[in-house]
Design a protein around this motif. Structure first.
Motif, PDB file in Angstrom:
ATOM      1  N   GLU A 183       0.821  -1.199   0.000  1.00  0.00           N
ATOM      2  CA  GLU A 183       0.000   0.000   0.000  1.00  0.00           C
ATOM      3  C   GLU A 183       0.855   1.248   0.000  1.00  0.00           C
ATOM      4  OE1 GLU A 183      -3.580   1.967   2.706  1.00  0.00           O
ATOM      5  OE2 GLU A 183      -2.297   0.387   3.497  1.00  0.00           O
ATOM      6  N   GLU A 184       0.406   2.246  -0.763  1.00  0.00           N
ATOM      7  CA  GLU A 184       1.051   3.544  -0.752  1.00  0.00           C
ATOM      8  C   GLU A 184       0.391   4.374   0.344  1.00  0.00           C
ATOM      9  OE1 GLU A 184       2.722   6.073  -4.295  1.00  0.00           O
ATOM     10  OE2 GLU A 184       0.625   6.625  -3.980  1.00  0.00           O
ATOM     11  N   VAL A 185       1.105   4.593   1.434  1.00  0.00           N
ATOM     12  CA  VAL A 185       0.562   5.287   2.592  1.00  0.00           C
ATOM     13  C   VAL A 185       0.906   6.763   2.510  1.00  0.00           C
ATOM     14  CG1 VAL A 185       0.641   5.484   5.107  1.00  0.00           C
ATOM     15  CG2 VAL A 185       0.677   3.236   4.027  1.00  0.00           C
ATOM     16  N   GLU A 186      -0.091   7.586   2.787  1.00  0.00           N
ATOM     17  CA  GLU A 186       0.111   9.027   2.809  1.00  0.00           C
ATOM     18  C   GLU A 186       0.304   9.510   4.230  1.00  0.00           C
ATOM     19  OE1 GLU A 186      -2.980  11.155   0.966  1.00  0.00           O
ATOM     20  OE2 GLU A 186      -2.690  10.257  -1.021  1.00  0.00           O
ATOM     21  N   GLU A 187       1.174  10.482   4.376  1.00  0.00           N
ATOM     22  CA  GLU A 187       1.395  11.114   5.675  1.00  0.00           C
ATOM     23  C   GLU A 187       1.298  12.620   5.492  1.00  0.00           C
ATOM     24  OE1 GLU A 187       4.841  11.560   9.122  1.00  0.00           O
ATOM     25  OE2 GLU A 187       5.044  10.072   7.522  1.00  0.00           O
ATOM     26  N   THR A 188       0.342  13.221   6.169  1.00  0.00           N
ATOM     27  CA  THR A 188       0.165  14.671   6.079  1.00  0.00           C
ATOM     28  C   THR A 188       1.263  15.357   6.884  1.00  0.00           C
ATOM     29  OG1 THR A 188      -2.235  14.446   5.850  1.00  0.00           O
ATOM     30  CG2 THR A 188      -1.391  16.605   6.501  1.00  0.00           C
ATOM     31  N   LYS A 221       4.360  17.605  -2.503  1.00  0.00           N
ATOM     32  CA  LYS A 221       3.054  17.223  -3.012  1.00  0.00           C
ATOM     33  C   LYS A 221       1.979  17.929  -2.192  1.00  0.00           C
ATOM     34  CE  LYS A 221       4.480  12.626  -4.580  1.00  0.00           C
ATOM     35  NZ  LYS A 221       4.237  11.168  -4.466  1.00  0.00           N
ATOM     36  N   TYR A 274       1.562  16.694   1.721  1.00  0.00           N
ATOM     37  CA  TYR A 274       1.685  15.291   2.111  1.00  0.00           C
ATOM     38  C   TYR A 274       2.889  14.617   1.456  1.00  0.00           C
ATOM     39  CZ  TYR A 274      -0.361  14.069  -2.454  1.00  0.00           C
ATOM     40  OH  TYR A 274      -0.604  13.923  -3.801  1.00  0.00           O
ATOM     41  N   GLU A 275       3.282  13.483   2.059  1.00  0.00           N
ATOM     42  CA  GLU A 275       4.321  12.617   1.514  1.00  0.00           C
ATOM     43  C   GLU A 275       3.742  11.218   1.374  1.00  0.00           C
ATOM     44  OE1 GLU A 275       7.399  12.857   4.383  1.00  0.00           O
ATOM     45  OE2 GLU A 275       8.126  14.832   3.725  1.00  0.00           O
ATOM     46  N   THR A 276       4.332  10.400   0.516  1.00  0.00           N
ATOM     47  CA  THR A 276       3.870   9.021   0.326  1.00  0.00           C
ATOM     48  C   THR A 276       5.027   8.053   0.508  1.00  0.00           C
ATOM     49  OG1 THR A 276       4.252   9.125  -2.074  1.00  0.00           O
ATOM     50  CG2 THR A 276       2.046   9.704  -1.274  1.00  0.00           C
ATOM     51  N   ARG A 277       4.685   6.830   0.988  1.00  0.00           N
ATOM     52  CA  ARG A 277       5.678   5.769   1.103  1.00  0.00           C
ATOM     53  C   ARG A 277       4.981   4.434   0.951  1.00  0.00           C
ATOM     54  NH1 ARG A 277       5.475   3.920   6.517  1.00  0.00           N
ATOM     55  NH2 ARG A 277       4.187   5.249   7.861  1.00  0.00           N
ATOM     56  N   GLN A 278       5.714   3.421   0.565  1.00  0.00           N
ATOM     57  CA  GLN A 278       5.189   2.078   0.361  1.00  0.00           C
ATOM     58  C   GLN A 278       5.341   1.252   1.623  1.00  0.00           C
ATOM     59  OE1 GLN A 278       3.744   0.685  -2.387  1.00  0.00           O
ATOM     60  NE2 GLN A 278       3.880   2.534  -3.635  1.00  0.00           N
TER      61      GLN A 278
END
Length: 284
Positions: A183-188, A221, A274-278
């Motif tokens: 899953e690509e998780v978003e972090e605000t 982003k 936000y940033e994204t990570r797997q």
């Protein structure tokens, strides 16, 4: 009961504002007032509603009951045979498209039921309905508004937001088959409020902004949210403090923001940085 001038009145018609005194407690904004034939009937309905709300709160205290990550595992343990969904989207066409795709799913094992759908941001009412129904909230190009996100965290309700409708459908199908991919998780990382708009011939539209939480960085982003709906998802092209270009602005400071290839910015809009990570998904 009295009207807007303070004069006592015995009745009020449609769209007529009045002030009502005599409640045991202050009603929540958005509550409905029902007129019944007598005090006895009013007390009966109030007691029934109070009992129902108390039972719903007790049922929700068990924490997160259903999520896409756990649906297949719960089915394998015979704990769930139905996945309830609350759908919200920016336009009605997205809702119709998703419901059409649900109808095509093989539902011999886990059945999918849409208990509510609507257009607009995800509200506290949506979260309360999902909590009472053990449902997952899915949004397309919309975000939680007001205290909806905090309420979902307290009540153990999963909210999933997507910008592409078929990505949501694929996640749902894979969850039912126990095959969720990483899953690509978003972090605000920051929240920004747009307070003024400036236009410069060489730069374009500049959003005079105030960083309310976290931080904002050049090139990050960002989503622009207006009335609960996402109207832009891209990057910050330029970040300025006064006449200077800067790399980062922290909470509590003002700045000027230019979005990449987007100029339809209005006062009162909100920016989510936000940033994204797997991350690997699990079924437990």
């Amino acid at each position: 009961m009295q009207d807007y001038t303070g004069k006592r009145v015995k009745e009020a018609g449609p769209s007529e504002p009045v002030e009502v005194l005599g409640f045991d407690s202050v009603p929540e904004a958005g509550e409905y007032v029902r007129v019944v034939e007598n005090d006895r009937r009013a007390r009966q309905l109030a007691n029934e509603r109070g009992t129902r709300l108390k039972l719903e709160q007790q049922a929700r205290r068990g924490g997160r009951k259903v999520s896409l990550e756990t649906i297949f595992d719960q089915y394998a343990r015979a704990e769930v045979q139905e996945l309830a969904l609350v759908l919200k989207a920016d336009v009605s066409g997205s809702l119709e498209a998703f419901e059409d795709e649900i109808a095509k799913l093989p539902q011999a094992d886990v059945q999918v039921q849409v208990i509510s759908s609507g257009v607009g941001g995800i509200t506290e009412s949506d979260v309360n309905l999902a909590a009472a129904s053990d449902a997952v909230v899915i949004g397309f190009n919309v975000r939680p508004v007001g205290e909806a996100a905090a309420l979902a965290d307290r009540e153990g309700v999963e909210i999933r937001t997507y910008s592409v409708i078929y990505r949501a459908f694929e996640d749902l199908r894979d969850a039912m088959q126990g095959m969720l991919a990483p899953e690509e998780v978003e972090e605000t990382v920051g929240q920004v409020e747009i307070r003024a708009i400036f236009r410069a011939s060489r730069v374009g539209t500049i959003a005079g902004s105030y960083v309310t939480e976290g931080k904002v960085t050049r090139g990050a982003k960002v989503r622009l949210v207006r009335d609960g709906a996402v109207v832009y998802d891209g990057e910050i092209a330029s970040l300025r403090r006064g006449p200077d270009d800067v790399r980062e602005v922290a909470a509590g400071f003002e700045c000027g923001i230019v979005l990449h290839n987007f100029a339809d910015i209005k006062e009162g809009d909100q920016l989510e940085v936000y940033e994204t990570r797997q991350v690997e998904r699990t079924l437990s």
